[in-house]
Design a protein around this motif. Sequence first.
Motif, PDB file in Angstrom:
ATOM      1  N   ALA A  79      41.985  50.867  32.750  1.00 27.06           N
ATOM      2  CA  ALA A  79      43.076  49.786  33.040  1.00 27.06           C
ATOM      3  C   ALA A  79      44.436  50.687  33.198  1.00 27.06           C
ATOM      4  O   ALA A  79      45.280  50.239  34.164  1.00 27.06           O
ATOM      5  N   SER A  80      44.580  51.836  32.770  1.00 21.39           N
ATOM      6  CA  SER A  80      45.997  52.574  32.644  1.00 21.39           C
ATOM      7  C   SER A  80      45.646  53.561  34.034  1.00 21.39           C
ATOM      8  O   SER A  80      46.639  54.219  34.563  1.00 21.39           O
ATOM      9  N   ASP A  81      44.542  53.638  34.790  1.00 20.81           N
ATOM     10  CA  ASP A  81      44.506  54.703  35.669  1.00 20.81           C
ATOM     11  C   ASP A  81      45.341  54.671  36.848  1.00 20.81           C
ATOM     12  O   ASP A  81      45.908  55.648  37.241  1.00 20.81           O
ATOM     13  N   VAL A  87      53.435  49.780  30.556  1.00 16.23           N
ATOM     14  CA  VAL A  87      52.456  49.228  29.245  1.00 16.23           C
ATOM     15  C   VAL A  87      52.446  47.586  29.547  1.00 16.23           C
ATOM     16  O   VAL A  87      51.134  47.168  29.232  1.00 16.23           O
ATOM     17  N   GLN A  88      53.305  46.998  30.055  1.00 20.71           N
ATOM     18  CA  GLN A  88      53.275  45.472  30.192  1.00 20.71           C
ATOM     19  C   GLN A  88      52.312  45.085  31.065  1.00 20.71           C
ATOM     20  O   GLN A  88      51.437  43.974  30.672  1.00 20.71           O
ATOM     21  N   GLN A  89      52.228  45.683  32.275  1.00 18.05           N
ATOM     22  CA  GLN A  89      51.152  45.461  33.083  1.00 18.05           C
ATOM     23  C   GLN A  89      49.701  45.662  32.400  1.00 18.05           C
ATOM     24  O   GLN A  89      48.707  44.698  33.013  1.00 18.05           O
ATOM     25  N   VAL A  90      49.621  46.778  31.952  1.00 11.27           N
ATOM     26  CA  VAL A  90      48.157  47.094  31.261  1.00 11.27           C
ATOM     27  C   VAL A  90      47.775  46.008  30.346  1.00 11.27           C
ATOM     28  O   VAL A  90      46.804  45.360  30.047  1.00 11.27           O
ATOM     29  N   LEU A  91      48.928  45.627  29.487  1.00  8.75           N
ATOM     30  CA  LEU A  91      48.618  44.443  28.518  1.00  8.75           C
ATOM     31  C   LEU A  91      48.417  42.939  29.173  1.00  8.75           C
ATOM     32  O   LEU A  91      47.375  42.434  28.923  1.00  8.75           O
ATOM     33  N   GLN A  92      49.047  42.689  30.168  1.00  5.49           N
ATOM     34  CA  GLN A  92      48.605  41.685  31.085  1.00  5.49           C
ATOM     35  C   GLN A  92      47.602  41.430  31.610  1.00  5.49           C
ATOM     36  O   GLN A  92      46.790  40.361  31.730  1.00  5.49           O
ATOM     37  N   LYS A  93      47.076  42.754  32.249  1.00  5.32           N
ATOM     38  CA  LYS A  93      45.550  42.291  32.660  1.00  5.32           C
ATOM     39  C   LYS A  93      44.598  42.488  31.650  1.00  5.32           C
ATOM     40  O   LYS A  93      43.235  42.288  31.992  1.00  5.32           O
ATOM     41  N   ILE A  96      50.574  38.996  17.141  1.00  9.44           N
ATOM     42  CA  ILE A  96      49.947  37.778  17.541  1.00  9.44           C
ATOM     43  C   ILE A  96      48.374  38.448  17.271  1.00  9.44           C
ATOM     44  O   ILE A  96      48.258  39.570  17.518  1.00  9.44           O
ATOM     45  N   THR A  97      47.448  37.757  16.750  1.00 11.81           N
ATOM     46  CA  THR A  97      45.971  38.166  16.813  1.00 11.81           C
ATOM     47  C   THR A  97      45.264  37.326  18.047  1.00 11.81           C
ATOM     48  O   THR A  97      45.298  36.339  18.181  1.00 11.81           O
ATOM     49  N   THR A  98      44.653  38.079  18.857  1.00 12.03           N
ATOM     50  CA  THR A  98      44.318  37.778  20.123  1.00 12.03           C
ATOM     51  C   THR A  98      43.223  38.386  20.716  1.00 12.03           C
ATOM     52  O   THR A  98      42.560  39.547  20.113  1.00 12.03           O
ATOM     53  N   HIS A  99      42.782  37.972  21.867  1.00 16.48           N
ATOM     54  CA  HIS A  99      41.802  38.823  22.574  1.00 16.48           C
ATOM     55  C   HIS A  99      42.241  40.046  23.644  1.00 16.48           C
ATOM     56  O   HIS A  99      43.233  39.645  24.194  1.00 16.48           O
ATOM     57  N   PHE A 100      41.796  41.158  23.382  1.00 15.82           N
ATOM     58  CA  PHE A 100      42.257  42.038  24.381  1.00 15.82           C
ATOM     59  C   PHE A 100      40.948  42.762  25.016  1.00 15.82           C
ATOM     60  O   PHE A 100      40.042  43.448  24.291  1.00 15.82           O
ATOM     61  N   ALA A 101      40.579  42.404  26.107  1.00 16.93           N
ATOM     62  CA  ALA A 101      39.580  42.918  26.947  1.00 16.93           C
ATOM     63  C   ALA A 101      38.332  42.301  25.946  1.00 16.93           C
ATOM     64  O   ALA A 101      37.377  43.150  26.046  1.00 16.93           O
ATOM     65  N   LYS A 102      38.454  41.248  25.540  1.00 15.14           N
ATOM     66  CA  LYS A 102      37.271  40.570  24.802  1.00 15.14           C
ATOM     67  C   LYS A 102      37.185  41.138  23.495  1.00 15.14           C
ATOM     68  O   LYS A 102      36.150  40.584  22.582  1.00 15.14           O
ATOM     69  N   ALA A 103      37.846  42.116  22.879  1.00 14.44           N
ATOM     70  CA  ALA A 103      37.924  42.535  21.524  1.00 14.44           C
ATOM     71  C   ALA A 103      38.887  41.916  20.684  1.00 14.44           C
ATOM     72  O   ALA A 103      40.156  41.549  21.585  1.00 14.44           O
ATOM     73  N   THR A 104      38.880  41.576  19.742  1.00 13.36           N
ATOM     74  CA  THR A 104      39.958  40.903  18.811  1.00 13.36           C
ATOM     75  C   THR A 104      40.767  42.050  18.192  1.00 13.36           C
ATOM     76  O   THR A 104      40.270  42.801  17.602  1.00 13.36           O
ATOM     77  N   VAL A 105      42.096  41.831  18.649  1.00 12.83           N
ATOM     78  CA  VAL A 105      43.129  42.816  18.123  1.00 12.83           C
ATOM     79  C   VAL A 105      44.182  42.150  17.653  1.00 12.83           C
ATOM     80  O   VAL A 105      44.221  41.085  17.974  1.00 12.83           O
ATOM     81  N   ILE A 156      51.906  37.723  27.983  1.00 16.04           N
ATOM     82  CA  ILE A 156      52.651  38.841  27.313  1.00 16.04           C
ATOM     83  C   ILE A 156      54.221  38.755  27.792  1.00 16.04           C
ATOM     84  O   ILE A 156      55.050  39.068  27.145  1.00 16.04           O
ATOM     85  N   GLU A 157      54.277  38.444  28.956  1.00 13.71           N
ATOM     86  CA  GLU A 157      55.576  38.645  29.678  1.00 13.71           C
ATOM     87  C   GLU A 157      56.653  37.509  29.172  1.00 13.71           C
ATOM     88  O   GLU A 157      57.938  37.739  28.864  1.00 13.71           O
ATOM     89  N   ALA A 158      56.035  36.263  28.938  1.00 12.41           N
ATOM     90  CA  ALA A 158      57.009  35.223  28.509  1.00 12.41           C
ATOM     91  C   ALA A 158      56.974  35.026  26.897  1.00 12.41           C
ATOM     92  O   ALA A 158      58.002  34.548  26.461  1.00 12.41           O
ATOM     93  N   GLU A 159      55.929  35.276  26.468  1.00 11.18           N
ATOM     94  CA  GLU A 159      55.761  34.522  24.823  1.00 11.18           C
ATOM     95  C   GLU A 159      55.775  35.763  23.953  1.00 11.18           C
ATOM     96  O   GLU A 159      55.634  35.582  22.884  1.00 11.18           O
TER      97      GLU A 159
END
Lengths: 98, 209
Positions: free
Chosen positions: B199-201, B139-145, B161-170, B151-154
């Motif tokens: 991304a999970s394929d 799951v961490q790899q999918v979030l990282q890409k 966090i509110t941030t961009h996930f594949a250009k969508a705000t989540v 995601i790994e360090a912070e």
Amino acid sequence: MLHLFCPYCQEHREEDEFHYRGQAHIVRPKDPDALSDKEWGDYLFFRKNPKGIHHEMWYHVSGCRRFFNVTRNTVTYDIYETYKIGEMPAVTDKEETE
Amino acid sequence: MSNSATFDFSARAKNTQGITRRETPLHHVTHKNVDEAGVRFCEASFYAHLTLRGNPENADFVAGVEKVLGTALPLTPLTSRACERCHVFWIGPDEWLILAANLSPGEIETSLRAELTGHFSVVDVSGGQTLMTLSGRAVQQVLQKSCGYDIEAEFPVGKVITTHFAKATVVLHHQVEGSYFMVVRRSFADYVWRWLVDASDEYGLSVSE
């Protein structure tokens, strides 16, 4: 890409989470009726375009959704500081303060 | 790739007689689960989502919210609190997101309105967004890409966090080690789901209720 420190989230985020929202510290005239057309026009439409230090507003639109201020060098793209709305900049241009 | 089971989201459209038909934002899609899945996805359906706004320097407001929710408001940026009744996420300096699995949003809103006085706002946004949970070894790899955020360090357990996930705000929340909450707008849910399938394929994706 710029890396901006959001003073509300208290950490650095990438530029694509933010929007640039123009020059900071523009004070709305208390009595617009007393202004001449030139003064009103200057307030509404005219903005600084300095070469060097610029105080500007940014919007953390994909984060905490708060506005804050950034002091940035428009030539080198150095970011000197970011500070909350209502606060004053610590870094200013010499000519600006004279 | 062995496709062992088909997950039918359409079970998530409740059509009980006499009650208005409710559909989760992802009720319309189907997915064939993979045996050895590296990523596990679940749409946590029909949670209560409420946006609470108020002044954190107002002691009455903070105490009133704590009394109703059973947990203190997270006042430190990017933190969260959880209790048996609900999760509370810090969204902004005067804004929080309340998530509850077993309470109706109306119930929470009514009790907050009964307890709080003065300048505050509580809005039921349950229909406007959905909660996805992500876990699994990859799951961490999918979030990282998918995120620009580190995601790994912070991103330790408990952080929001509110941030961009594949250009969508989540809104992303590291709930327990290796398991994440992701709050997505209803209109982006299908897009984010399709992104996740892609991304999970390479790790394999399985979906559960």
